[in-house]
Motif scaffolding. Structure first.
Motif, PDB file in Angstrom:
ATOM      1  N   ASN A 141      -4.464   7.613   5.320  1.00  0.00           N
ATOM      2  CA  ASN A 141      -5.248   6.880   6.396  1.00  0.00           C
ATOM      3  C   ASN A 141      -4.247   6.507   7.083  1.00  0.00           C
ATOM      4  OD1 ASN A 141      -6.698   5.182   8.003  1.00  0.00           O
ATOM      5  ND2 ASN A 141      -8.291   5.476   6.479  1.00  0.00           N
ATOM      6  N   ARG A 142      -3.294   6.543   8.322  1.00  0.00           N
ATOM      7  CA  ARG A 142      -2.958   5.183   9.073  1.00  0.00           C
ATOM      8  C   ARG A 142      -3.224   4.648   9.528  1.00  0.00           C
ATOM      9  NH1 ARG A 142      -0.865  10.724  11.321  1.00  0.00           N
ATOM     10  NH2 ARG A 142      -1.962  10.189  13.059  1.00  0.00           N
ATOM     11  N   LYS A 143      -4.115   4.701  10.096  1.00  0.00           N
ATOM     12  CA  LYS A 143      -5.246   3.881  10.416  1.00  0.00           C
ATOM     13  C   LYS A 143      -4.986   2.712   9.279  1.00  0.00           C
ATOM     14  CE  LYS A 143      -8.858   1.754  13.750  1.00  0.00           C
ATOM     15  NZ  LYS A 143     -10.022   1.938  13.981  1.00  0.00           N
ATOM     16  N   ALA A 144      -5.413   2.642   8.430  1.00  0.00           N
ATOM     17  CA  ALA A 144      -6.114   2.344   7.353  1.00  0.00           C
ATOM     18  C   ALA A 144      -4.176   1.264   6.068  1.00  0.00           C
ATOM     19  CB  ALA A 144      -6.660   2.406   5.808  1.00  0.00           C
ATOM     20  N   MET A 145      -3.359   2.449   6.269  1.00  0.00           N
ATOM     21  CA  MET A 145      -1.951   1.748   6.271  1.00  0.00           C
ATOM     22  C   MET A 145      -1.430   0.569   7.251  1.00  0.00           C
ATOM     23  SD  MET A 145      -0.148   5.114   4.940  1.00  0.00           S
ATOM     24  CE  MET A 145      -0.607   5.614   3.352  1.00  0.00           C
ATOM     25  N   GLY A 146      -1.742   1.458   8.842  1.00  0.00           N
ATOM     26  CA  GLY A 146      -1.327   0.669   9.421  1.00  0.00           C
ATOM     27  C   GLY A 146      -2.043  -1.050   9.669  1.00  0.00           C
ATOM     28  N   ILE A 147      -3.367  -1.339   9.113  1.00  0.00           N
ATOM     29  CA  ILE A 147      -3.861  -2.544   9.634  1.00  0.00           C
ATOM     30  C   ILE A 147      -3.525  -3.798   8.091  1.00  0.00           C
ATOM     31  CG2 ILE A 147      -6.348  -3.713   8.375  1.00  0.00           C
ATOM     32  CD1 ILE A 147      -7.641  -0.973   9.945  1.00  0.00           C
ATOM     33  N   ALA A 148      -2.922  -2.387   6.567  1.00  0.00           N
ATOM     34  CA  ALA A 148      -2.677  -3.572   5.792  1.00  0.00           C
ATOM     35  C   ALA A 148      -0.876  -3.990   5.811  1.00  0.00           C
ATOM     36  CB  ALA A 148      -2.515  -1.722   4.574  1.00  0.00           C
ATOM     37  N   SER A 149       0.060  -2.945   7.198  1.00  0.00           N
ATOM     38  CA  SER A 149       1.106  -3.099   7.008  1.00  0.00           C
ATOM     39  C   SER A 149       0.844  -4.725   7.782  1.00  0.00           C
ATOM     40  CB  SER A 149       1.777  -2.128   8.417  1.00  0.00           C
ATOM     41  OG  SER A 149       2.057  -1.312   7.602  1.00  0.00           O
ATOM     42  N   GLN A 150       0.105  -4.747   9.102  1.00  0.00           N
ATOM     43  CA  GLN A 150      -0.715  -5.853   9.429  1.00  0.00           C
ATOM     44  C   GLN A 150      -0.360  -7.017   8.417  1.00  0.00           C
ATOM     45  OE1 GLN A 150      -3.298  -4.640  12.566  1.00  0.00           O
ATOM     46  NE2 GLN A 150      -1.496  -5.039  13.424  1.00  0.00           N
ATOM     47  N   ALA A 151      -1.823  -7.198   7.799  1.00  0.00           N
ATOM     48  CA  ALA A 151      -1.823  -8.394   6.969  1.00  0.00           C
ATOM     49  C   ALA A 151      -0.270  -8.400   5.806  1.00  0.00           C
ATOM     50  CB  ALA A 151      -2.796  -7.178   5.785  1.00  0.00           C
TER      51      ALA A 151
END
Length: 186
Positions: A141-151
């Motif tokens: 899930n690239r979107k979830a990974m991207g959100i995790a990256s921001q966090a």
């Protein structure tokens, strides 16, 4: 697919040659993938020759002299960020990519990534492992990974780091005062 290494200088220690090797492996599994490399330097000719030798000229874009204020436009176009670095020092591009919400595949900076949460850390000089990690990002899930990256990136923002430093200094001052009072008041 857009993997982007936003290095201004193409030096051997940036590991871009290994990224080209990994992309050669990937193109058979992700046929519409594109790779964008930004920068110029002493490795440029070798990298360009490798791109031609692997017949990747239609899939790899090499951009030079990109103004710094345009770099975030390229992050915004990317699906993930790949850092094939051979260095062990702080790689600002990884943090910038995370701030922009990109999953990260990297050969360094383990502390900026959580395995399988916002991307993957792979061994240096291992194009097969790099390619496999990119595939995992695409299958996940690239979107979830991207959100995790921001966090994760928030923990390395200047304000957060300054607050952490202040807390550490305050704790040290309290300890010094406590030790001083214990030593001189008894």
């Amino acid at each position: 697919c857009s993997g982007t290494d936003l290095s201004y200088t193409l030096l051997t220690e940036k590991g871009i040659s290994y990224l080209i090797d990994a992309f050669d492996i990937l193109r058979h599994r992700l046929e519409h993938a594109k790779l964008v490399i930004i920068g110029a330097g002493i490795e440029e000719r070798r990298i360009t020759d490798k791109i031609r030798r692997y017949n990747l000229t239609d899939s790899v874009r090499h951009l030079k002299n990109v103004p710094e204020d345009s770099l975030y436009d390229y992050y915004a176009l990317a699906d993930l960020y790949i850092s094939p670095t051979l260095q062990r020092d702080f790689i600002l591009g990884i943090l910038e990519a995370e701030v922009c919400g990109l999953p990260v595949v990297s050969t360094a900076q383990e502390w900026l990534g959580k395995e399988g949460v916002n991307g993957y850390t792979v061994p240096q000089k291992d194009p097969a492992a790099m390619a496999e990690a990119v595939l995992k990002v695409y299958e996940g899930n690239r979107k979830a990974m991207g959100i995790a990256s921001q966090a994760i990136a928030k923990d390395y923002g200047f304000e957060h780091l300054a607050q952490s430093a202040i807390r550490i200094y305050q704790r040290l001052v309290r300890e010094i005062i406590y030790r001083f009072e214990r030593h001189h008041c008894h």
